[in-house]
Each structure stands twice: as C-alpha cells, then as structure tokens.
Design a protein around this motif. Structure first.
Motif, short mmCIF file in Angstrom:
data_model
loop_
_atom_site.label_atom_id
_atom_site.label_comp_id
_atom_site.label_asym_id
_atom_site.label_seq_id
_atom_site.Cartn_x
_atom_site.Cartn_y
_atom_site.Cartn_z
N ILE A 1 42.52 -2.25 -3.35
CA ILE A 1 43.22 -3.19 -4.22
C ILE A 1 44.10 -4.10 -3.37
O ILE A 1 44.99 -3.60 -2.67
N PRO A 2 43.90 -5.41 -3.39
CA PRO A 2 44.82 -6.31 -2.67
C PRO A 2 46.22 -6.20 -3.27
O PRO A 2 46.41 -6.34 -4.48
N THR A 3 47.19 -5.93 -2.42
CA THR A 3 48.55 -5.72 -2.92
C THR A 3 49.12 -6.98 -3.56
O THR A 3 49.98 -6.89 -4.44
N VAL B 1 48.40 3.17 -0.14
CA VAL B 1 47.58 3.71 -1.21
C VAL B 1 46.68 2.63 -1.81
O VAL B 1 45.50 2.85 -2.08
N ALA B 2 47.24 1.43 -2.02
CA ALA B 2 46.44 0.33 -2.57
C ALA B 2 45.30 -0.02 -1.62
O ALA B 2 44.18 -0.31 -2.06
N MET B 3 45.56 -0.01 -0.32
CA MET B 3 44.50 -0.30 0.65
C MET B 3 43.41 0.76 0.61
O MET B 3 42.22 0.46 0.72
N ALA B 4 43.81 2.03 0.43
CA ALA B 4 42.82 3.11 0.35
C ALA B 4 41.93 2.96 -0.88
O ALA B 4 40.75 3.34 -0.86
N ASP C 1 49.68 6.09 -10.24
CA ASP C 1 49.45 5.65 -11.61
C ASP C 1 49.35 4.13 -11.70
O ASP C 1 48.56 3.59 -12.48
N THR C 2 50.15 3.42 -10.91
CA THR C 2 50.10 1.96 -10.92
C THR C 2 48.75 1.46 -10.42
O THR C 2 48.12 0.58 -11.03
N CYS C 3 48.27 2.01 -9.29
CA CYS C 3 46.99 1.57 -8.72
C CYS C 3 45.81 1.96 -9.61
O CYS C 3 44.90 1.16 -9.83
#
Length: 353
Positions: A231-233, A225-228, A7-9
């Motif tokens: 999205i740059p963490t 998940v962010a990398m998938a 949900d955050t990403c």
C-alpha cells in the motif's frame, strides 16, 4: 500501536476490494443470475456483499489464508476456523470447519471451496519482528517523555521524636494521603505540620524526546507494514501529490493480483473445465481510478489508430458489446474514416487528412 496500524492497512485493502463487481460472463455477454446476486448483494443471510468481502480480506491477511464454503442452501460462508489436510498427489480436504459457533460434521474437498493463501509465508512473524524493534524504541521514547514532564516533590521532616515505629507509620500514612490528594484532586489543601515541609519542583527540562519523536516512530512502523502489504503510504495519509500515479501502482501491483487469485479460485469452484473453455467464467471488475477525461482520451486514440473497434474496447473495459454495427468497424485518423470503404483519390485524400 500494532493493532492500529494493521487494522488501518487491512481496512484500506478491504474497502478497495469490496467496491469490485463480480460478474458472471457467458461468452461476450454478462449474466445476472443467482450467483451474481450472491457475489454482489447478499452472500448469506447475515451479511451484505461489502461486509462479506471486507471480512474476507481481513481474515486472509491476518491468518494468511481464508476459506469460503457453500452451505446446503447455497449461502457463501467465511470459515472462522478449519483444519487443512494437505496431500501430495490427492486433493486436499478441510475438516472441522467452524463458522461462528457451528462446526460442520462433513469434510470439504478443495474443489468444493474457495481457499486462498495471501503469500507463501505468514505475515504475522514479520509484523511481530518489526513491532519488537519499533515497540522497544517507542517504549523508551514514551518513558523519556513521561520523565521529562514529571512533577517531583520533596518533603523535609524533623525526625526528632519520630523514631518510634508507631509515629513513623502515622507519618507515612499522612504522606501517602497527601500524595494521593495531589495526584487526584484539582485543588489539594495540605495542612501544615510542625517539623514537616513539602515543596514541589517540575521536571520539565529541555532534555528528553519530544512528542514529535513518538509520532516519527509510529509513522515509521506504519510505513514498514504498509510497504509489506503493498500500500503506498501517500494514499493512506491522504497526500494529493501524484495521487493518480500512486493509485495506478496500488491497483496494478496490489489489488489486481489479489483479484486474479480470487477470480481463479471462483472459476474453479463454480465452473467445470468445459464450461470455462466455452466462455463461462467469473470476471471481477475493480473500481476505476482514472478520470472520465483521461479514459475518453485513451479510448479515442485506440479507436482512431484503427487498432481496435468500439466493441473490442467495450469488452476490454468490462461492458457488453453494442448492437450498433458501426462499433464493429475499424476507423483511422481523427475523422474516424472507415478503412474498408476508403478507396479512390478524393475519398482517400479526405481520409488521410
């Protein structure tokens, strides 16, 4: 943990997309008509544009595809469920299209809808596979942490005269009530019993994993998940180091390709081939991530090098051309000397300085 990370990403992507402006372009001019209003203000009776596009991104990533249909009164609706009928040489169709509690009786053709796939394969198996590994590790660390801080108690009993089943049952009931009082009440008073002694020890030793280890596992799953999703963490964490470079990469490699997919689908849906080739199309302007100073510096270099006119820069930046004839001329050097009128010795020298 998995729902929080997803949900955050997804919300991060949705907020970025929802700030884009969907513009209807006719040649070199931008038209603000009903289509513009529906794409940017009120797609349907129950949603604003920002909510609509956030829902679109959420559906697209969770289900790996999203379907937008147009109702009889031209409302744009996001389908909650549908059946995709795929064909090799014929146009695909969509049946049993459901929006909230209503299922459309008719069949929609591919050319009548906006249908996007996020990627070639569903993201859910990848996330589930990651969560299987990280979830197992997370559970072990959490269990170890609980054991580390567990409060343990011992009971010493004189079993003389307590061998009958009735007496043992009463004694067990007393112990259960005592443990319940200790666990639930801030102040627990335990009556002393002859031949019965309760003592408490703390299990808080130095062994076991700390809370920091739990956070590291959570952050590790979040980073994967962010990398998938591209999205740059550092952007999600709010790090300020190299934020402009990270934002540029995020917009270039994650947001712009997604907007390009959406623009292509919208152009096919709302315009015929002849209309598109004549200059009518949907142009999506994403949010700007450059400061005004950096943008002005870049524009200054492009114009002063004679590579572009002012109106060409305005069109590239997403603005309509100006009526000022000076913006259709090429200039060179920092003094903006007009190229096609600089002739002769003195004027040429002034222009080159």
């Amino acid at each position: 943990m998995k729902k929080l990370v997803l949900d955050t990403c997804i919300a991060f992507l949705g907020r970025t997309i929802s700030q884009s402006e969907f513009r209807v372009k006719n040649g070199k001019t931008f038209v603000k008509d009903e289509l513009y209003y529906r794409l940017n203000v009120r797609p349907n009776k129950n949603m604003t544009a920002s909510t609509f596009w956030e829902t679109f991104v959420h559906k697209l990533i969770y289900d790996n595809e999203c379907l937008i249909i147009q109702s009889d009164d031209d409302d744009l609706l996001i389908a909650d469920d549908f059946q995709h009928n795929e064909y090799a040489v014929f146009e695909d169709t969509f049946s049993n299209v459901t929006v909230k509690d209503y299922t459309f009786k008719r069949v929609f053709k591919q050319s009548d809808v906006i249908h996007l796939r996020y990627r070639n394969e569903r993201l859910t198996p990848l996330i589930d596979g990651l969560f299987t590994d990280y979830g197992d590790l997370f559970g072990r660390i959490l269990s170890s942490q609980k054991r580390k801080n567990q409060i343990r108690g011992t009971v010493d009993m004189d079993m003389i005269g307590a061998k009958s089943p009735q007496h043992q049952a009463k004694l067990q009931e007393f112990i259960d009530n005592m443990y319940k009082a200790i666990g639930e009440k801030d102040v627990a008073i335990i009556p002393q019993q002859p031949g019965f002694k309760y003592s408490e020890t703390s299990g808080g030793g130095t062994t076991g994993q700390s809370v920091d280890e739990i956070n590291k596992v959570t952050n590790g799953f979040f980073n994967q998940v962010a990398m998938a999703l591209g999205i740059p963490t550092s952007l999600v964490y709010g790090d300020m180091a190299d934020i402009e470079k990270q934002t540029k990469n995020y917009m270039l490699f994650t947001i712009n390709p997604l907007l390009k997919k959406l623009a292509d689908e919208a152009n096919v849906k709302f315009f015929e081939q002849e209309e598109y080739l004549s200059g009518q199309k949907i142009d999506i302007k994403s949010i700007s991530y450059q400061s005004l100073f950096d943008l002005a510096t870049a524009i200054d270099k492009l114009i002063s090098s004679s590579g572009f006119t002012g109106n060409e820069i305005r069109l590239e930046a997403g603005y309509e051309p100006s009526d000022d004839p000076n913006l259709d001329k090429h200039y060179i050097t920092k003094n903006y000397t007009e190229m096609n009128k600089v002739e002769g010795g003195d004027e040429q020298n002034d222009g080159e300085n």
